[in-house]
Design an enzyme around this catalytic site. Structure first.
Site, PDB file in Angstrom:
ATOM      1  CD  GLU A  56     -95.093 122.326   6.155  1.00 33.07           C
ATOM      2  OE1 GLU A  56     -96.329 122.157   6.230  1.00 33.07           O
ATOM      3  OE2 GLU A  56     -94.351 121.596   5.470  1.00 33.07           O
ATOM      4  CG  HIS A 113     -89.504 122.440  -4.558  1.00 29.54           C
ATOM      5  ND1 HIS A 113     -90.794 122.233  -4.941  1.00 29.54           N
ATOM      6  CD2 HIS A 113     -89.197 121.401  -3.733  1.00 29.54           C
ATOM      7  CE1 HIS A 113     -91.243 121.112  -4.383  1.00 29.54           C
ATOM      8  NE2 HIS A 113     -90.296 120.605  -3.642  1.00 29.54           N
TER       9      HIS A 113
END
Ligand SMILES: Cc1ncc(C[n+]2csc(CCOP(=O)(O)OP(=O)(O)O)c2C)c(N)n1
Lengths: 325, 419
Positions: free
Chosen positions: A61, A130
């Site tokens: 990322e 999540h």
């Protein structure tokens, strides 16, 4: 051309339109190519625009955002996907120390038209990392714009506007609303990106929300109406900048405000809203601004998220408390 | 096995550089090094030459292999000694581990389909990599897994039903990492490699001779954290084994989207040895991991093991691999199935009779049943668990929110009572 579509599809259509309109627009992220992203938001784009514009990146990322910054320096307009909210943190350094500050450091000479898409929030029964709502962590950083659509039509138009913006935009997608359908008119004249909207008029109290909580607040208002209470519902749409004028106008009318978000209440965006509205509307308020949100605890395992997330009852409870003053 | 000698020389030089660096590192960081940690850096290696699988130009680098897909035992001058003492009973044990792990995994997949689990990350195809490496560890070693290391957990003695809590959504962990020296599953890709490195630095500081092993995937190898863990472990000569299961895919992305050189060769740039092992060969995985752990124990620092294997199923139960890969690939790998391979070997060498396989089948059934029942009986967590363990020392805000939550919950009870 109006068409009913799910939010995920609306974002897909919006990306497609931006890619067609401007060869400098790129889409980057993990699994965005053949798979079309884990939520299929980029479905079919690689097939139509090729793998030099729809770029499957290595699993890194920091690399994704850092490279997007470099591409932006070179005149591209990258739209990067972070697969889930909890995975943005390896990129947080690049976003906070570099992306946010480049324009200021260059005395305005350098633009950073980078969109960081983050599916966020809970309610889908997922495992750890999540389901988080980290928007306040980004809104706190000067130089970043932070938005979150609540419906397919806004998702479509706000994506167009985010890509056209010369500032970095953190675009939070409420993943539990991905499959909700709404009319999307690709020829409409959209509201400005950072303008809040009144989505239901009312006179007794204002509910302010954005992203996944707007739908809940509309349900709350409908339920309250059955009890004879008239609630106004605002879709803030943008967390930074925040449209305080629309909130102020509403609160001057209803004299009560409840802010609802999934993120923890402590140091969250609701706190900022409460403080500013108290300053602006002190003599109009009949009750303190109340907040409904997550607790000061890690996002819990799926079987507890119903307890953790604001729901109809919890918001109605806050409405009652406000009205009781 | 043919070894490219120039590559071999290079890598053994790199190995030496790593050892030298380590001395400087430990002297610089821990001036009061204990006798034992001094021993760590001075002990001479019993390990084979640092040269590992040779890289042939234009071809896939060779794998360390001790059992062919047909189950034939092949000689390997460098690693045979690491499995020299292995008995037929040990082999049956490895087979049993793999079969039971696969059965557990299949049961979990079925339970997800039945709605009992929210998600499952299957290890189908990776049994040999996990059992071979897991069985190479000692009780006092410490393991840092990802979210797929069900076979390693099995080797560490973690009750498999404990692994299911987080996938069912009743907790975010489910076991005490210190009771089996098996850390909690880490979902954020690559993070745990740094934890393993730090833990290993601590082991070295303490002068202990245990080792640490960190698991991660080929996709995770791209993360900055993994690069940083390589740097730290090399600089501090940490006794850590990096065990990368290259299962060829990171969700939809093939390994080529992560690297242009074979992953094991990355180690060279950091100054420690890397080796590629046939990840579907349990014996080779056992031997190579034993070698790498021994290097760590002997004070020779980190090693990267790349277990070349295959994810036979979907990434997780919410993934659809038909969108990005064809069936032919899976079929080719099915021919290299790790369990079938050892079975062929056991049968050909008369190390196991029909009775053994039948008993194991019955044991598998029993395990499946136990797992099924345990999952169905798993209670939902108490609502107040949200507020538990947020801090070790307590926090006024958490106390306040817990009290508000209690009052709110009680208001429903009152309302119900009033009906
Ligand atoms: C930092 C971070 N980014 C993204 C993800 C989402 N994600 C979960 S597993 C996965 C693929 C991992 O592939 P690999 O490392 O090869 O391991 P495998 O799952 O194949 O065993 C991704 C992208 C994540 N968990 N963490």
């Amino acid at each position: 051309m109006a068409e009913k579509m799910a939010m995920a599809k609306a974002i897909n259509e919006s990306l497609r339109r931006a890619l067609e309109a401007d060869p400098k627009v790129l889409v980057m992220g993990e699994d965005v190519g053949k798979l079309g992203g884990v939520f299929r938001v980029t479905d079919g784009l690689q097939k139509d625009f090729g793998d030099s514009r729809i770029i499957d990146t290595p699993l890194a990322e920091s690399g994704i955002v850092g490279a997007a910054i470099g591409l932006a320096l070179r005149g591209y307009r990258p739209v990067v996907e972070i697969q889930f909210d909890g995975f943005v943190f390896p990129a947080y350094d690049q976003i906070v120390t570099q992306l946010a500050k480049m324009h200021a450091r260059s005395l305005g000479k350098v633009k950073m038209p980078v969109v960081v898409r983050i599916p966020y929030g809970g309610g889908i029964g997922a495992v750890e990392h999540h389901s988080e709502s980290p928007e306040a962590l980004f809104a706190h950083v000067a130089g970043l714009k932070v938005v979150s659509p609540s419906n397919a039509s806004d998702a479509y138009w706000m994506m167009q506007q985010a890509i056209q913006s010369d500032d970095p935009v953190i675009y939070f997608e409420p993943k539990r609303r991905y499959w909700d359908k709404a009319e999307v008119d690709s020829e409409a004249i959209p509201a400005p990106l950072h303008k809040a909207q009144v989505v239901r008029e009312g006179t007794d109290l204002t509910l302010a929300a954005y992203g996944p909580m707007v739908k809940l607040c509309q349900e709350v208002a409908a339920a309250a109406a059955e009890e004879g209470k008239s609630l106004e519902v605002l879709d803030l749409r943008s967390v930074s900048p925040l449209d305080f004028d629309v909130i102020q106008t509403s609160v001057e009318k209803t004299r009560r405000l409840v802010v609802v978000h999934e993120a923890p209440v402590f140091f969250g965006s609701g706190g900022e809203i409460a403080a500013r509205i108290t300053e602006r509307c002190f003599y109009h308020l009949e009750a303190p601004v109340l907040r409904v949100g997550g607790y000061h605890a890690p996002y819990p395992p799926a079987r507890l998220e119903e307890e953790y997330l604001p729901d109809l009852d919890r918001v109605l409870d806050a409405v009652d408390r406000s009205l009781a003053y | 096995m043919t070894v490219d000698s120039s590559a071999a020389r290079k890598r053994s030089a790199a190995g030496k550089a790593g050892t030298t660096g380590s001395k400087a590192g430990s002297a610089g960081t821990e001036s009061g090094a204990t006798g034992a940690s001094a021993k760590r850096t001075t002990s001479t290696t019993r390990a084979p030459r640092a040269a590992r699988a040779g890289a042939k130009k234009g071809a896939e680098p060779e794998l360390v292999q001790l059992l062919t897909p047909e189950g034939k035992r092949v000689k390997n001058a460098e690693y045979d000694s690491y499995v020299a003492g292995i008995t037929p009973e040990d082999l049956r044990g490895l087979y049993r581990d793999m079969v039971l792990t696969r059965r557990f995994d299949a049961e979990a997949t079925a339970l997800q389909r039945q709605g009992e689990l929210g998600l499952w990350a299957s290890l189908l195809g990776q049994e040999a990599a996990q059992i071979g490496s897991g069985r190479a560890t000692r009780a006092d070693d410490y393991v840092f897994p990802t979210y797929r290391e069900h076979g390693v957990a099995w080797c560490r003695g973690v009750d498999p039903t404990n692994l299911l809590g987080m996938f069912r959504g009743v907790n975010n962990g489910g076991w005490d990492p210190n009771s089996n020296n098996f850390h909690l599953y880490t979902i954020v890709i690559g993070s745990q490699t740094l934890h393993a490195t730090g833990y290993a630095m601590g082991v070295a500081k303490d002068g202990a001779d245990s080792a640490v092993i960190a698991y991660f995937g080929d996709g995770a190898s791209s993360q900055g954290d993994v690069a940083e863990s390589f740097t730290f472990s090399a600089v501090y000569n940490a006794p850590v084994v990096f065990f990368c299961q290259n299962n060829q895919w990171a969700i939809s992305e093939p390994t080529e989207k992560q690297t242009r050189v074979p992953l094991y060769q990355r180690a060279q740039g950091y100054g420690f040895p890397g080796v590629r092992v046939d990840g579907n060969d349990v014996l080779a995985c056992l031997a190579v991991t034993r070698w790498a752990l021994e290097r760590a124990r002997n004070g020779e620092g980190p090693t990267l093991v790349e277990a070349f294997t295959y994810r036979m199923g979907a990434h997780t139960t919410s993934d659809d691999p038909s969108r990005y890969r064809g069936d032919e690939e899976r079929q080719a790998w099915e021919a290299k199935d790790p369990i079938l391979r050892l079975r062929r070997h056991l049968e050909a060498s008369n190390h196991a009779d029909e009775g053994f396989f039948e008993e194991l089948e019955a044991e598998s059934e029993a395990l499946g049943k136990r797992v099924r029942e345990a999952v169905r009986a798993m209670p939902d967590p108490d609502h107040f668990a949200i507020f538990e363990n947020v801090y070790a020392d307590g926090h006024a805000l958490v106390d306040e929110e817990r009290a508000q939550f209690a009052a709110y919950q009680a208001s429903f009870a009152d309302a119900e009572g009033g009906h």
